[in-house]
Design an enzyme around this catalytic site. Structure first.
Site, PDB file in Angstrom:
ATOM      1  N   LYS A 179       0.848  -1.193   0.000  1.00 27.20           N
ATOM      2  CA  LYS A 179       0.000   0.000   0.000  1.00 27.20           C
ATOM      3  C   LYS A 179       0.885   1.245   0.000  1.00 27.20           C
ATOM      4  O   LYS A 179       1.726   1.428   0.889  1.00 27.20           O
ATOM      5  CB  LYS A 179      -0.835   0.000   1.276  1.00 27.20           C
ATOM      6  CG  LYS A 179      -2.316   0.126   1.043  1.00 27.20           C
ATOM      7  CD  LYS A 179      -3.020   0.000   2.367  1.00 27.20           C
ATOM      8  CE  LYS A 179      -4.446   0.408   2.265  1.00 27.20           C
ATOM      9  NZ  LYS A 179      -5.100   0.415   3.573  1.00 27.20           N
TER      10      LYS A 179
HETATM   11  C1  E4P Z   1      -8.466   1.034   3.908  1.00 25.40           C
HETATM   12  O1  E4P Z   1      -7.603   0.510   3.324  1.00 25.40           O
HETATM   13  C2  E4P Z   1      -8.401   2.307   4.637  1.00 25.40           C
HETATM   14  O2  E4P Z   1      -7.208   2.440   5.308  1.00 25.40           O
HETATM   15  C3  E4P Z   1      -9.591   2.401   5.525  1.00 25.40           C
HETATM   16  O3  E4P Z   1     -10.711   1.980   4.800  1.00 25.40           O
HETATM   17  C4  E4P Z   1      -9.823   3.786   6.122  1.00 25.40           C
HETATM   18  O4  E4P Z   1     -11.070   3.821   6.780  1.00 25.40           O
HETATM   19  P1  E4P Z   1     -11.512   4.997   7.769  1.00 25.40           P
HETATM   20  O5  E4P Z   1     -11.619   6.253   6.970  1.00 25.40           O
HETATM   21  O6  E4P Z   1     -12.832   4.585   8.318  1.00 25.40           O
HETATM   22  O7  E4P Z   1     -10.444   5.093   8.806  1.00 25.40           O
END
Ligand code: E4P
Length: 272
Positions: free
Chosen positions: A97
């Protein structure tokens, strides 16, 4: 639509996999912190490296996204290589990522793209995170990303904040067609909701036949999952509590109660 589970908690991952509905896992440093602290508080002796190995072993061959922590090209590239070399041999399912733009100070804005391009050329799959506009998704796809992750819920948060609406629950529903203030729909450069952002990225990628898959991320409630699914988005990464919400309906429970109360003794006999 594929469903990824957006968590680093091994018990949630195992439970959701036992339901046969999961096609992958996404994590980030915040999710790993929550999961490991929870286990440590329960008295488990666990280090993050072996914990990640546990997740990968269990989840393989389904993809698991692991995030870098650097904010410039050199460190992100180095960390991505370390993560991939250390962990991909376990189940061949690691996705790296990378933030689309890691710069918090409006410098080195293109270090994310440079890293995505380099890793993708080397055959390392990249999930580009923190996508908040269609233009970023286009650039990430052009740089070779395997996945792009638009953050639906955080766009909704941003739109609410724009009009000074701060008193809302994290999982509150936000209308896909936006909210009006003084006859005008509140928007972020034309984007009126997180679902709208996902929909527009889907439209552009389909128009040009981009191979990059779209992961709708930052999902906050079950209704949002339905709206995301209707956009034709390839994947939704969903927190465990939202998956649990997806299965529940008042009339289903009511119907079950009625069926159970109508079972006559003769019908029960069949199962003996
Ligand atoms: C996924 O990969 C993201 O890091 C995650 O969905 C973020 O979610 P949030 O905005 O609820 O923290």
């Amino acid at each position: 639509m594929k469903i990824f589970i957006d968590t680093a908690k091994i018990d949630e991952i195992e439970t959701a996999f036992s339901w046969g509905i999961v096609d992958g896992v996404t994590t980030n440093p915040s999710l790993i912190k929550i999961a490991v602290e929870e286990l440590k508080n329960k008295g488990e002796k666990i280090d993050i490296e072996s914990y990640i190995k546990r997740i990968l072993e269990f989840t393989g061959p389904y993809p698991v996204s692991l995030e870098v922590i650097g904010t410039d090209y050199e460190s992100m590239y180095k960390e991505a290589k370390i993560l991939y070399e250390k962990f991909n041999k376990i189940a061949n399912n690691v996705v790296i990522k990378i933030p689309v733009n890691p710069s918090c100070e409006e410098k080195d804005d293109f270090d994310g793209l440079k890293t995505i391009y380099k890793l993708s050329k080397e055959g390392i799959p990249v999930n580009v995170t923190l996508i908040m506009k269609v233009e970023q998704a286009i650039l990430a796809a052009k740089a070779g990303a395997r996945y792009v992750s638009p953050f639906a819920g955080r766009i909704d948060d941003y739109l609410r904040n724009k009009i000074g609406w701060r008193d809302f629950k994290k999982d509150a529903y936000f209308p896909e067609n936006g909210i009006k203030l003084n006859q005008e729909i509140v928007n972020d450069e034309g984007i009126v909701s997180g679902v709208d952002l996902v929909k527009k990225i889907v439209d552009v990628f389909n128009k040009y036949n981009f191979k990059t898959e779209i992961i709708a991320a930052s999902i906050r409630n079950s209704r949002q999952v339905k709206e995301i699914a209707l956009t034709g988005c390839h994947i939704a990464t969903i927190p465990f509590y939202v998956i649990k919400e997806m299965i529940v309906h008042y009339k289903t429970a009511e119907g079950m109660r009625k069926f159970i109360s109508d079972v006559v003794p003769e019908y029960k006999e069949i199962f003996k």
